[in-house]
Design an enzyme around this catalytic site. Sequence first.
Site, PDB file in Angstrom:
ATOM      1  N   ASP A  64      -7.476   7.550   5.029  1.00  0.00           N
ATOM      2  CA  ASP A  64      -6.892   6.274   5.444  1.00  0.00           C
ATOM      3  C   ASP A  64      -7.760   5.609   6.504  1.00  0.00           C
ATOM      4  O   ASP A  64      -7.929   6.126   7.610  1.00  0.00           O
ATOM      5  CB  ASP A  64      -5.494   6.555   5.986  1.00  0.00           C
ATOM      6  CG  ASP A  64      -4.709   5.281   6.169  1.00  0.00           C
ATOM      7  OD1 ASP A  64      -4.568   4.567   5.182  1.00  0.00           O
ATOM      8  OD2 ASP A  64      -4.293   4.994   7.297  1.00  0.00           O
ATOM      9  N   THR A  97      -7.425  -1.375   4.730  1.00  0.00           N
ATOM     10  CA  THR A  97      -8.188  -1.395   5.980  1.00  0.00           C
ATOM     11  C   THR A  97      -9.676  -1.144   5.733  1.00  0.00           C
ATOM     12  O   THR A  97     -10.521  -1.782   6.350  1.00  0.00           O
ATOM     13  CB  THR A  97      -7.660  -0.344   6.974  1.00  0.00           C
ATOM     14  OG1 THR A  97      -7.596   0.899   6.317  1.00  0.00           O
ATOM     15  CG2 THR A  97      -6.293  -0.709   7.471  1.00  0.00           C
ATOM     16  N   THR A  98      -9.965  -0.220   4.808  1.00  0.00           N
ATOM     17  CA  THR A  98     -11.368   0.094   4.546  1.00  0.00           C
ATOM     18  C   THR A  98     -12.067  -1.137   3.979  1.00  0.00           C
ATOM     19  O   THR A  98     -13.158  -1.519   4.417  1.00  0.00           O
ATOM     20  CB  THR A  98     -11.474   1.285   3.567  1.00  0.00           C
ATOM     21  OG1 THR A  98     -10.611   2.306   4.043  1.00  0.00           O
ATOM     22  CG2 THR A  98     -12.875   1.793   3.457  1.00  0.00           C
ATOM     23  N   ASP A 392       1.815   3.793   2.956  1.00  0.00           N
ATOM     24  CA  ASP A 392       1.039   2.752   2.263  1.00  0.00           C
ATOM     25  C   ASP A 392       1.790   2.275   1.026  1.00  0.00           C
ATOM     26  O   ASP A 392       1.876   1.075   0.749  1.00  0.00           O
ATOM     27  CB  ASP A 392      -0.339   3.277   1.823  1.00  0.00           C
ATOM     28  CG  ASP A 392      -1.320   3.347   2.992  1.00  0.00           C
ATOM     29  OD1 ASP A 392      -0.888   3.111   4.137  1.00  0.00           O
ATOM     30  OD2 ASP A 392      -2.511   3.644   2.766  1.00  0.00           O
TER      31      ASP A 392
END
Length: 557
Positions: A64, A97-98, A392
């Site tokens: 994550d 987010t990545t 998520d």
Amino acid sequence: MAQLGGIPIIILKEGTESIKGNSARNKNIQAIKAVAEAVRSTLGPRGMDKMLVDSLGDVTITNDGATILNDLDIEHPGAKMAVSIAKNQDDIVGDGTTSSVLFASQLLTVAQELMEQGIHPSIITKGFRAAMVEALEILGKVSKNSNMDREILEKIAVTTMNSKGVAGNKDIFARIATDVMLKIMEEGKSSFDNVSNIIVLKKKGKSLKETEVISGVVLEKEPVHPLMPKLLTGDIKIATIAQAFEIKKTEFSSELRITSADQMGAFLDQEEQVMKGFAEKLKEYGVNVVVNQKGIEDTAAHYLNKAGILAVKSVTKSDLEKLAKATGAKITEDISDMSEDDFGKAERVEFKKIAGDDLMFISGCTDPKAMTILLRGGTINVVDEAERTLHDALCVIGIMIDKKNFVAGGGAIEMEISARLLDFAIQAGGKEQLAVEAFARSLECIPIALADNAGLEPIDIIANLRAKHAEKGNDGWGLEIFAGEPANNYETGIIEPQANIETFIKSSTELAILILRIDEMIRAKKSAGPPPGMGGGGMPPGMGGMGGGMGGMPGMM
Ligand SMILES: Nc1ncnc2c1ncn2[C@@H]1O[C@H](COP(=O)(O)OP(=O)(O)OP(=O)(O)O)[C@@H](O)[C@H]1O
Ligand SMILES: [Mg+2]
């Protein structure tokens, strides 16, 4: 040092470090690229995990982006900004987010190339902004409405979980997350408010497959009296109370002189009468279970038991609120004001020992607006990563229920926006056109990283996808990692909420623009302490603090 009529004016304290222009920009860009490199290999289903070890030796294994970046002890101010966009992404949509960090880093990389070609940063930022606005427009046009279709929600949850540690159990988790969100979702509430009404309780077990959903609430509590029942079924009436079942202690220490046994008896009697009164009142209403946020003293416990009422005490405020939401109860703060519609309903109340802990299950609620997921897994690391993944999944479903629209994943939407932006760039014309084109090509960083991480050849895949997206009606074409080749991802079911893409494009572009606009970084030397008034450079007191606000920027140069 500024100049006024040839006379140098010193505005910064002696020892202040400063770097300017492209050099300042490049330092920040380098730092953000380094952050992106740290998470790049985790993108997508074939992405790797990171093992984070903290100063106490505790280990977290995760894929994550938000968790990794949160745990890194980052010092560089530019890098910190990259971490903050990831957090922002996590706060708004809970996923992606990545992608947001990768895209921001790619935008800055291409901006650097444009600056080397002599294009001024303000032209680049203008082009990026125009491209972002157009990209969001295209996104809105391409996206499809889910009509709250359950199958679509489950597929979206699976796509999110594809890249996480629980991948083997993603179908079970997708079903669980969809079930729970569809039940508890309240109109007009944000996805996050709704997700916060789900209790995820983690307990060690045999495997993740043991994970169960409770249509109600699970509390880590035992009855206040040993003779109270351990199982109730049927039409159970529950009182949620935030009033202490004990005689109030005075705020002052006071002395009560009791001179005879009669007086003592009368005093104790009075206390008992109050407690007995509470129990009788609850019995009159037909209450079967009392859940109290405050204390329940022994005398009260005795009378409640005598009245056939099961009770638990000292429940946290947030658990009590969730119980009220689950059972449809209203929290009572004063028993004398209680009324019939304050009570909640459940079909089963049971005490069970799970992984060595005593738990109270209050389940079978008919229209619960709060629910519990009891997450089981072989090791604590597995349960922890499962919790992040489930979070998520709950968030993407929440976002979908809230915002409705979705797009094809696996790089499909990025390739489609990229293709259409290239057409738009021609209209922009001039030097700005170069920035819009660079923005368009930057979006390819997502499918490129997905392919790279899966050991596939990005050049072939991107060439193939570019050809597909050059034609109308192919907006679903992206990479299908499990098959290892391009596919129409609306058909393979790799779909994502439009809101995820929208947020990451917006926040990455904003970060890139912010960084490009910075043309100087200033850091004041930590003052070792000449007394006020004796500050460096002969400046008056108070003026030396100019760079002080950025004092916490070690390692920026
Ligand atoms: N089967 C699949 N084939 C190709 N791409 C996939 C597949 N499943 C998911 N993806 C893609 O993987 C990407 C998401 O990867 P990942 O979850 O690792 O990163 P993120 O969502 O950006 O960040 P994080 O989840 O760490 O906050 C999305 O672009 C998604 O479309
Ligand atoms: Mg993700």
